[in-house]
Design a protein around this motif. Structure first.
Motif, short mmCIF file in Angstrom:
data_model
loop_
_atom_site.label_atom_id
_atom_site.label_comp_id
_atom_site.label_asym_id
_atom_site.label_seq_id
_atom_site.Cartn_x
_atom_site.Cartn_y
_atom_site.Cartn_z
N SER A 82 9.58 76.92 -50.14
CA SER A 82 9.16 75.79 -49.31
C SER A 82 9.20 74.45 -50.03
O SER A 82 8.55 73.51 -49.61
CB SER A 82 7.75 76.03 -48.79
OG SER A 82 6.83 76.18 -49.87
N ARG A 83 9.95 74.33 -51.11
CA ARG A 83 9.94 73.12 -51.94
C ARG A 83 10.32 71.87 -51.15
O ARG A 83 11.36 71.79 -50.51
CB ARG A 83 10.86 73.30 -53.15
CG ARG A 83 12.33 73.48 -52.82
CD ARG A 83 13.15 73.94 -54.02
NE ARG A 83 12.82 75.29 -54.45
CZ ARG A 83 13.51 75.98 -55.34
NH1 ARG A 83 14.57 75.44 -55.90
NH2 ARG A 83 13.14 77.19 -55.68
N GLU A 84 9.45 70.88 -51.23
CA GLU A 84 9.72 69.62 -50.55
C GLU A 84 10.78 68.80 -51.28
O GLU A 84 11.34 67.85 -50.74
CB GLU A 84 8.42 68.80 -50.41
CG GLU A 84 8.53 67.68 -49.41
CD GLU A 84 7.18 67.08 -49.04
OE1 GLU A 84 7.15 66.23 -48.14
OE2 GLU A 84 6.16 67.45 -49.66
N HIS A 85 11.08 69.22 -52.52
CA HIS A 85 12.13 68.53 -53.27
C HIS A 85 13.49 68.64 -52.56
O HIS A 85 14.38 67.81 -52.80
CB HIS A 85 12.26 69.13 -54.67
CG HIS A 85 11.07 68.88 -55.54
ND1 HIS A 85 9.85 69.48 -55.31
CD2 HIS A 85 10.91 68.11 -56.66
CE1 HIS A 85 9.00 69.08 -56.25
NE2 HIS A 85 9.61 68.25 -57.07
N ALA A 86 13.66 69.65 -51.71
CA ALA A 86 14.94 69.83 -51.03
C ALA A 86 15.25 68.64 -50.11
O ALA A 86 16.31 68.01 -50.25
CB ALA A 86 14.97 71.15 -50.27
#
Length: 201
Positions: A82-86
């Protein structure tokens, strides 16, 4: 957050299914909490070889698509962790709209919170847009959020659905902080009342 109203730009084709967040931004680049600077590592393992040289076959390294504003891809885009960095990496590269048949839920939600418009369309419509995107520098499309249309270079229009609340947030540039600040007067009134009735707090 930057407003999203109408976007006209190059659409890059990435005909892959199950593009996960580790492909979008590999784990070694997750050490930062800054939203900027991640674009150079977007799709890092596909864009570069082990020595850090560009892979000329990867779509975003090709001259026609280096400044792409729109990305067209396959189903289940953004799956995995779920990384928001994406979405941070996608936005920092310059892509403001991703079109695919389907998205992973968490990635989909994170896009709206970061000023990116994810559009889910039936496969046949994605195929049509993918074919248009393969035209290189002639693959300029217009995404009109207010009217919920995508216009291809030859004038063909494709309509899309978007949640009304999310649409308003994008068009007005409202992220979670912006939405909270909209309630500033009500929050101040509550705080004043709470202080009066509970002075010991």
């Amino acid at each position: 957050m930057e407003k999203f109203e109408t976007l006209t730009g190059i659409a890059a084709p990435l005909p892959l299914v199950n593009v996960d967040t580790d492909m979008i931004i590999p784990k070694q680049f997750l050490k930062t909490i800054k939203r900027s600077g991640l674009g150079v590592n977007l799709f890092d393992e596909m864009r570069y070889d082990r020595e850090g040289n560009e892979n000329p076959d990867f779509v975003l390294n090709q001259p026609a698509y280096r400044d792409a504003d729109i990305l067209i891809s396959g189903e289940n885009f953004g799956c995995g962790s779920s990384r928001e960095h994406a979405p941070w990496a996608i936005k920092d590269f310059g892509i403001r709209c991703v079109i695919a048949p389907s998205f992973a839920d968490i990635f989909f939600n994170n896009c709206f919170k970061n000023g990116i418009l994810p559009i889910a369309l039936p496969q046949e419509q994605v195929d049509l847009l993918m074919k248009e995107a393969e035209k290189g520098q002639n693959a300029r499309m217009t995404v009109d959020l207010e009217n919920q249309t995508i216009t291809t270079p030859d004038g063909t229009q494709v309509t899309f659905d978007v949640d009304p609340f999310r649409k308003r947030c994008l068009m007005e540039g409202l992220d979670d902080i912006g939405l909270t600040l909209e309630k500033g007067a009500a929050i101040d009134t509550f705080e004043s009342g709470a202080q009066a009735t509970r002075p010991w707090m």
